[in-house]
Design an enzyme around this catalytic site. Sequence first.
Site, PDB file in Angstrom:
ATOM      1  N   CYS A   1      32.510 -14.024  24.698  1.00 14.93           N
ATOM      2  CA  CYS A   1      31.782 -13.493  25.854  1.00 14.93           C
ATOM      3  C   CYS A   1      32.152 -14.240  27.126  1.00 14.93           C
ATOM      4  O   CYS A   1      32.251 -13.653  28.193  1.00 14.93           O
ATOM      5  CB  CYS A   1      30.281 -13.628  25.658  1.00 14.93           C
ATOM      6  SG  CYS A   1      29.646 -12.423  24.544  1.00 14.93           S
TER       7      CYS A   1
ATOM      8  N   CYS B   1      44.454 -21.886  37.104  1.00 12.71           N
ATOM      9  CA  CYS B   1      43.587 -20.784  36.684  1.00 12.71           C
ATOM     10  C   CYS B   1      42.149 -21.235  36.929  1.00 12.71           C
ATOM     11  O   CYS B   1      41.893 -21.956  37.882  1.00 12.71           O
ATOM     12  CB  CYS B   1      43.842 -20.396  35.223  1.00 12.71           C
ATOM     13  SG  CYS B   1      43.499 -21.716  34.047  1.00 12.71           S
TER      14      CYS B   1
END
Length: 492
Positions: A297, A450
């Site tokens: 998730c 990132c």
Amino acid sequence: MSRVWLPASLQQFAAGAEELNLEGESVQEVLNALADSYPDLAKNLLNEKGQLRHFVNLYKGDQDIRALQGVETPLAENDELSIVPGIAGGVDTLLPAQLGSIIPPERAEASELTNDEILRYSRHLILPEVTLEGQKKLRAAKVLLIGTGGLGSPLALYLAAAGVGTLGLVDFDVVDYTNLQRQIVHGTKDVGRPKILSARETIADINPNVQVIPFEEKFSSDNAMRIAKDFDILIDGTDNFPTRYLTNDVAVLLGKPNVYGSIFRFEGQSTVFWAEKGPCYRCLYPEPPPPGMVPSCAEGGVLGVLPGIVGCIQAVEAIKLILGLGQPLLGRLLLFNALKMQFRELKLRKDPNCPICGNNPTITDLIDYEEFCGIRGEEADAAPVQESEEITVRELKARMDRGDDITVVDVREPYEYAIARIPGTMLIPLGQIGERSGELNPNAEIILHCRSGKRSADALHILKRKGFKNLKNVVGGILAWSDEVDPSVPKY
Ligand code: ZN
């Protein structure tokens, strides 16, 4: 033309499509057509010999093709084929007409309700299917919630409100700000506190008659049997494969039902596993998907309301098992799609070759679940970034300020870039870095970042294999940039 349904986890390999229309008069012909049009998708579904992988299964309508004619199963015009990762073939579940309550009658009988409780549960007591007798069963019931996150939140709230007498909670996490979008048993004031404490307080407020037994520890092979043995029902509210397999195996070995739920983006699944009466999780998923194929998730995102719906379905199933009412979701996998607002149901079969609940089980005790799910293997496989290939956010800032000749590449997704970015960077998502490496000068110094530093490390290895030599990875990613360089950059 047959319609092929893809689960959310595979849609990325088919340009985001949820359904594909493919020509073919049998399952095999449709698979061939799929392999021609979507080679990346085919790689995930089929092995080198073109056979279906073990964690993948196909359904024609609601029937497992293994119960039909396998890949030779004929397909007519407009037949629907669903790809469901990992359901093993086998025998149909025999459902008794009435399952009965999981609570022994003498225990329910011994459980007296006070006048306050009689008033509190009056809407149950006047329901002919529940009555005082049923409410006593709920009061006598002991339910273990594994996880107090997205699924565990509605479960804890509703089971407590319904009067389940004893709730065990297993969680070792603390409440994070990003949890609040869906984990409604916790509040803003609870950020940074153990989830167990916060859930316990909320439950006490909703229904002080509930006895909460907290287990503030990571559910593991070492403690799982001890924790689970005194509970009547286990509820799987976890978000990772090792804990799912552990929960399943504990339930099978102790002979208890395991009420299952899972969520991903806009899709949810639920069923009741109970090896004594039907299939178990390993009958459904004989082996976990390779690490990284199905994102968690945290990586994949999830609609905040979705765990509310799936968790409530799990709560209903638990209460039905306690009351001995209705038809449980045994042998049926319920699929929910929030975008279509559609429920579908697939038949699950008990696998006679299941390694834990089959005729000749090979698993008779708990195992190392991290290893089984390849978590350690994956870490070992990922080539580490050498220290000389790392750069801190402070160094990066200093070099940008000096005007050094560097190219800073952000390998996140465009929707992440829209939330937060480091000025002067170039956006190339990790999935495109290989094919778009031509946009980068191989002689220039390239600095990759990132969100937290993991994806950019992967990008570094991809570019290295393409012959790039002057590469650096930003340690801690944009989260570290926000912490150490520019707090005005939001974290997510
Ligand atoms: Zn099984």
